[in-house]
Design a protein around this motif. Structure first.
Motif, PDB file in Angstrom:
ATOM      1  N   GLN A   6       7.261   8.782  29.342  1.00 31.02           N
ATOM      2  CA  GLN A   6       7.513   7.689  30.286  1.00 31.02           C
ATOM      3  C   GLN A   6       8.562   8.074  31.322  1.00 31.02           C
ATOM      4  OE1 GLN A   6       8.428   4.728  27.355  1.00 31.02           O
ATOM      5  NE2 GLN A   6       6.362   3.831  27.408  1.00 31.02           N
ATOM      6  N   LEU A   7       9.528   8.899  30.913  1.00 34.23           N
ATOM      7  CA  LEU A   7      10.539   9.372  31.864  1.00 34.23           C
ATOM      8  C   LEU A   7       9.874  10.168  32.982  1.00 34.23           C
ATOM      9  CD1 LEU A   7      13.690   9.479  32.289  1.00 34.23           C
ATOM     10  CD2 LEU A   7      13.588  11.738  31.184  1.00 34.23           C
ATOM     11  N   HIS A   8       8.895  10.998  32.631  1.00 33.87           N
ATOM     12  CA  HIS A   8       8.146  11.749  33.646  1.00 33.87           C
ATOM     13  C   HIS A   8       7.323  10.812  34.522  1.00 33.87           C
ATOM     14  CE1 HIS A   8       8.599  16.108  32.694  1.00 33.87           C
ATOM     15  NE2 HIS A   8       8.965  15.642  31.506  1.00 33.87           N
ATOM     16  N   LEU A   9       6.661   9.858  33.913  1.00 29.72           N
ATOM     17  CA  LEU A   9       5.771   8.961  34.649  1.00 29.72           C
ATOM     18  C   LEU A   9       6.539   8.008  35.555  1.00 29.72           C
ATOM     19  CD1 LEU A   9       3.276   8.125  31.761  1.00 29.72           C
ATOM     20  CD2 LEU A   9       2.882   9.664  33.687  1.00 29.72           C
ATOM     21  N   ASN A  10       7.795   7.751  35.233  1.00 31.53           N
ATOM     22  CA  ASN A  10       8.615   6.839  36.027  1.00 31.53           C
ATOM     23  C   ASN A  10       9.527   7.564  37.001  1.00 31.53           C
ATOM     24  OD1 ASN A  10       8.455   3.792  35.120  1.00 31.53           O
ATOM     25  ND2 ASN A  10       8.162   5.036  33.287  1.00 31.53           N
ATOM     26  N   GLY A  11       9.304   8.863  37.197  1.00 34.43           N
ATOM     27  CA  GLY A  11      10.112   9.602  38.154  1.00 34.43           C
ATOM     28  C   GLY A  11      11.576   9.682  37.791  1.00 34.43           C
ATOM     29  N   GLY A  12      11.881   9.795  36.482  1.00 34.14           N
ATOM     30  CA  GLY A  12      13.265   9.958  36.051  1.00 34.14           C
ATOM     31  C   GLY A  12      14.003   8.681  35.729  1.00 34.14           C
ATOM     32  N   LYS A  13      13.308   7.544  35.736  1.00 40.40           N
ATOM     33  CA  LYS A  13      13.955   6.265  35.411  1.00 40.40           C
ATOM     34  C   LYS A  13      13.747   5.914  33.942  1.00 40.40           C
ATOM     35  CE  LYS A  13      13.851   4.026  39.941  1.00 40.40           C
ATOM     36  NZ  LYS A  13      13.477   5.245  40.708  1.00 40.40           N
ATOM     37  N   GLY A  14      14.782   5.340  33.320  1.00 42.43           N
ATOM     38  CA  GLY A  14      14.719   4.931  31.933  1.00 42.43           C
ATOM     39  C   GLY A  14      14.077   3.566  31.757  1.00 42.43           C
ATOM     40  N   PRO A  15      13.994   3.069  30.514  1.00 43.94           N
ATOM     41  CA  PRO A  15      13.365   1.769  30.247  1.00 43.94           C
ATOM     42  C   PRO A  15      14.028   0.613  30.986  1.00 43.94           C
ATOM     43  CG  PRO A  15      13.708   3.004  28.206  1.00 43.94           C
ATOM     44  CD  PRO A  15      14.434   3.737  29.276  1.00 43.94           C
ATOM     45  N   ASP A  16      15.330   0.730  31.278  1.00 49.55           N
ATOM     46  CA  ASP A  16      16.042  -0.344  31.971  1.00 49.55           C
ATOM     47  C   ASP A  16      16.012  -0.192  33.488  1.00 49.55           C
ATOM     48  OD1 ASP A  16      17.592   1.895  32.171  1.00 49.55           O
ATOM     49  OD2 ASP A  16      19.430   0.994  31.369  1.00 49.55           O
ATOM     50  N   GLY A  17      15.248   0.794  33.975  1.00 48.80           N
ATOM     51  CA  GLY A  17      15.156   1.011  35.417  1.00 48.80           C
ATOM     52  C   GLY A  17      16.245   1.875  35.989  1.00 48.80           C
ATOM     53  N   ARG A  18      17.186   2.292  35.144  1.00 52.18           N
ATOM     54  CA  ARG A  18      18.291   3.121  35.619  1.00 52.18           C
ATOM     55  C   ARG A  18      17.823   4.559  35.838  1.00 52.18           C
ATOM     56  NH1 ARG A  18      22.118   6.025  32.619  1.00 52.18           N
ATOM     57  NH2 ARG A  18      21.236   5.083  30.734  1.00 52.18           N
ATOM     58  N   THR A  19      18.240   5.166  36.941  1.00 51.52           N
ATOM     59  CA  THR A  19      17.854   6.542  37.247  1.00 51.52           C
ATOM     60  C   THR A  19      18.630   7.508  36.354  1.00 51.52           C
ATOM     61  OG1 THR A  19      17.302   6.024  39.545  1.00 51.52           O
ATOM     62  CG2 THR A  19      17.771   8.329  39.008  1.00 51.52           C
ATOM     63  N   MET A  20      17.903   8.248  35.548  1.00 46.39           N
ATOM     64  CA  MET A  20      18.510   9.230  34.663  1.00 46.39           C
ATOM     65  C   MET A  20      18.407  10.636  35.250  1.00 46.39           C
ATOM     66  SD  MET A  20      17.056   7.763  31.024  1.00 46.39           S
ATOM     67  CE  MET A  20      18.118   8.838  30.072  1.00 46.39           C
ATOM     68  N   VAL A  21      17.328  10.899  35.969  1.00 48.77           N
ATOM     69  CA  VAL A  21      17.123  12.170  36.666  1.00 48.77           C
ATOM     70  C   VAL A  21      16.609  11.834  38.061  1.00 48.77           C
ATOM     71  CG1 VAL A  21      15.916  14.390  36.679  1.00 48.77           C
ATOM     72  CG2 VAL A  21      16.538  13.325  34.510  1.00 48.77           C
ATOM     73  N   PRO A  22      17.187  12.391  39.119  1.00 47.26           N
ATOM     74  CA  PRO A  22      16.729  12.078  40.479  1.00 47.26           C
ATOM     75  C   PRO A  22      15.232  12.321  40.654  1.00 47.26           C
ATOM     76  CG  PRO A  22      18.785  13.318  40.547  1.00 47.26           C
ATOM     77  CD  PRO A  22      18.337  13.317  39.121  1.00 47.26           C
ATOM     78  N   ASP A  23      14.583  11.425  41.390  1.00 49.18           N
ATOM     79  CA  ASP A  23      13.136  11.485  41.583  1.00 49.18           C
ATOM     80  C   ASP A  23      12.699  12.785  42.232  1.00 49.18           C
ATOM     81  OD1 ASP A  23      10.442  10.135  41.650  1.00 49.18           O
ATOM     82  OD2 ASP A  23      10.741  10.481  43.794  1.00 49.18           O
ATOM     83  N   ASP A  24      13.490  13.316  43.163  1.00 49.70           N
ATOM     84  CA  ASP A  24      13.087  14.547  43.843  1.00 49.70           C
ATOM     85  C   ASP A  24      13.044  15.735  42.886  1.00 49.70           C
ATOM     86  OD1 ASP A  24      15.827  14.438  43.538  1.00 49.70           O
ATOM     87  OD2 ASP A  24      16.241  15.597  45.356  1.00 49.70           O
ATOM     88  N   LEU A  25      13.870  15.699  41.840  1.00 54.44           N
ATOM     89  CA  LEU A  25      13.826  16.769  40.851  1.00 54.44           C
ATOM     90  C   LEU A  25      12.538  16.720  40.054  1.00 54.44           C
ATOM     91  CD1 LEU A  25      17.490  16.911  39.465  1.00 54.44           C
ATOM     92  CD2 LEU A  25      16.413  18.339  41.212  1.00 54.44           C
ATOM     93  N   PHE A  26      12.076  15.512  39.722  1.00 51.46           N
ATOM     94  CA  PHE A  26      10.816  15.397  39.006  1.00 51.46           C
ATOM     95  C   PHE A  26       9.636  15.803  39.874  1.00 51.46           C
ATOM     96  CE2 PHE A  26      12.744  13.126  35.464  1.00 51.46           C
ATOM     97  CZ  PHE A  26      11.939  13.553  34.417  1.00 51.46           C
ATOM     98  N   ARG A  27       9.700  15.481  41.160  1.00 45.19           N
ATOM     99  CA  ARG A  27       8.627  15.913  42.052  1.00 45.19           C
ATOM    100  C   ARG A  27       8.552  17.432  42.104  1.00 45.19           C
ATOM    101  NH1 ARG A  27      10.386  11.678  45.489  1.00 45.19           N
ATOM    102  NH2 ARG A  27      11.504  13.202  46.787  1.00 45.19           N
ATOM    103  N   GLU A  28       9.708  18.083  42.135  1.00 42.42           N
ATOM    104  CA  GLU A  28       9.730  19.541  42.137  1.00 42.42           C
ATOM    105  C   GLU A  28       9.251  20.090  40.798  1.00 42.42           C
ATOM    106  OE1 GLU A  28      10.379  23.290  43.914  1.00 42.42           O
ATOM    107  OE2 GLU A  28      10.277  21.246  44.731  1.00 42.42           O
ATOM    108  N   LEU A  29       9.591  19.389  39.725  1.00 39.50           N
ATOM    109  CA  LEU A  29       9.184  19.798  38.385  1.00 39.50           C
ATOM    110  C   LEU A  29       7.673  19.803  38.238  1.00 39.50           C
ATOM    111  CD1 LEU A  29      10.335  20.469  35.504  1.00 39.50           C
ATOM    112  CD2 LEU A  29      10.094  18.038  34.997  1.00 39.50           C
ATOM    113  N   HIS A  30       6.998  18.882  38.944  1.00 42.60           N
ATOM    114  CA  HIS A  30       5.545  18.745  38.863  1.00 42.60           C
ATOM    115  C   HIS A  30       4.823  19.467  39.999  1.00 42.60           C
ATOM    116  CE1 HIS A  30       6.043  14.731  36.446  1.00 42.60           C
ATOM    117  NE2 HIS A  30       6.495  15.799  35.808  1.00 42.60           N
ATOM    118  N   THR A  31       5.530  20.230  40.805  1.00 48.39           N
ATOM    119  CA  THR A  31       4.937  20.916  41.952  1.00 48.39           C
ATOM    120  C   THR A  31       4.598  22.357  41.589  1.00 48.39           C
ATOM    121  OG1 THR A  31       6.178  19.543  43.518  1.00 48.39           O
ATOM    122  CG2 THR A  31       5.302  21.637  44.340  1.00 48.39           C
TER     123      THR A  31
END
Length: 312
Positions: A6-31
């Motif tokens: 779910q962390l991957h699918l939410n672009g780094g956001k946790g269950p409470d909506g708080r950003t745990m990993v910046p979205d741009d890092l996840f985009r790079e991770l999946h590129t």
């Protein structure tokens, strides 16, 4: 595992909506970082198959592919006794994770089992007409692939093929094989003769241990390293001799395209080479029970499936 997906699918956001990993890092991770050649054991193409599944390339620790036209990010992992596969469909906010237990060989069988489960669940997730049913799911990749994916063994091969038979008679005195064999990367492998039951035993690292069985082949120095099922799948290897006839190396072939793993006799890389006494890693007593040979077809003990969807 579901929360990790779910962390991957939410672009780094946790269950409470708080950003745990910046979205741009996840985009790079999946590129895709570099492209990969055709992999026939991982890809499906029409008209041989009713659907298409294609690998695109490697991202940062993950593989990027498409399944029936939908973007798929996945990772296949293995450890002693376990294999796993995680598939993420970021654009559809869903994914599936499976884990199987048993020996690691042959890997082609495990990949077929994981792939069958993931393809079927992906069709459900994507709202597509399933192409695998109760018959084809059990026979996959047949009837589309008629040749068997089983690994065969030839006594003259020096690759990762598995043996079909073993014997109990060594071609020379078992004491000739005793000693410490070392590899700069994989450490020490110690071989000793068990005086109680007359078996040849090996110890590798902290948890690797088992019995050495001679293979019933024309080349007398081929053996099988056979350990407890929970720790080590059977590994085919062979001993090399010097011109004088002394055993000087233990060679474990990997694949025809890769160099073998070689343990040199007398090369001891550390003075700390003891099995732990806690946690059930050692076998007490004289280890008189010979480990049963694990059949080379699939022995599926447990299949565990996790579904993950994006947080609402």
């Amino acid at each position: 595992m579901a929360r990790y997906m779910q962390l991957h699918l939410n672009g780094g956001k946790g269950p409470d909506g708080r950003t745990m990993v910046p979205d741009d890092l996840f985009r790079e991770l999946h590129t895709v970082q570099f492209f990969k050649p055709y992999e026939p054991n991982k890809e499906l193409y029409r008209p041989q198959y009713p659907v298409g599944a294609r690998n695109i390339g490697e991202a940062l620790g993950l593989e990027v592919a498409d399944y029936r036209g939908y973007r798929r990010v996945y990772y296949f992992g293995l450890s002693a006794g376990f294999t796993s596969l995680m598939s993420l469909f970021p654009d559809q906010s869903g994914g599936v994770f499976t884990v199987l237990n048993g020996p690691e060989f042959p890997l082609s069988v495990y990949m077929d089992v994981h792939s069958t489960l993931h393809y079927r669940v992906a069709d459900m997730l994507l709202g597509l007409e399933p192409w695998l049913n109760t018959t084809t799911a059990c026979s996959f990749p047949q009837p589309w692939v008629t040749s068997s994916s089983s690994v065969t063994y030839n006594a003259d091969d020096t690759d990762d093929t598995m043996p079909s038979a073993y014997s109990l008679d060594f071609p020379r005195d078992k004491r000739d094989y005793e000693g410490t064999f070392g590899n700069p990367i994989f450490g020490n492998l110690t071989i000793r003769l068990n005086s109680t039951d007359g078996t040849l035993r090996f110890k590798h690292g902290l948890i690797g241990h088992g019995i050495i069985l001679p293979l019933a082949t024309t080349s007398g120095n081929r053996v099988l390293l056979n350990g407890p099922i929970r720790l080590l799948a059977p590994v085919a290897a062979y001993f090399e001799e010097t011109q004088g006839g002394a055993i000087n190396r233990l060679v474990i072939p990997v694949t025809s395209a890769e160099p073998s793993v070689v343990f040199e006799r007398g090369l001891k890389l550390t003075d700390v080479d003891e099995l732990p006494t806690a946690g059930g890693c050692t076998v007490s007593g004289a280890e008189a029970t010979v480990y049963d040979m694990w059949p080379y077809d699939l022995q599926l003990g447990v299949a565990f499936i996790v579904f993950a969807f994006k947080f609402i």
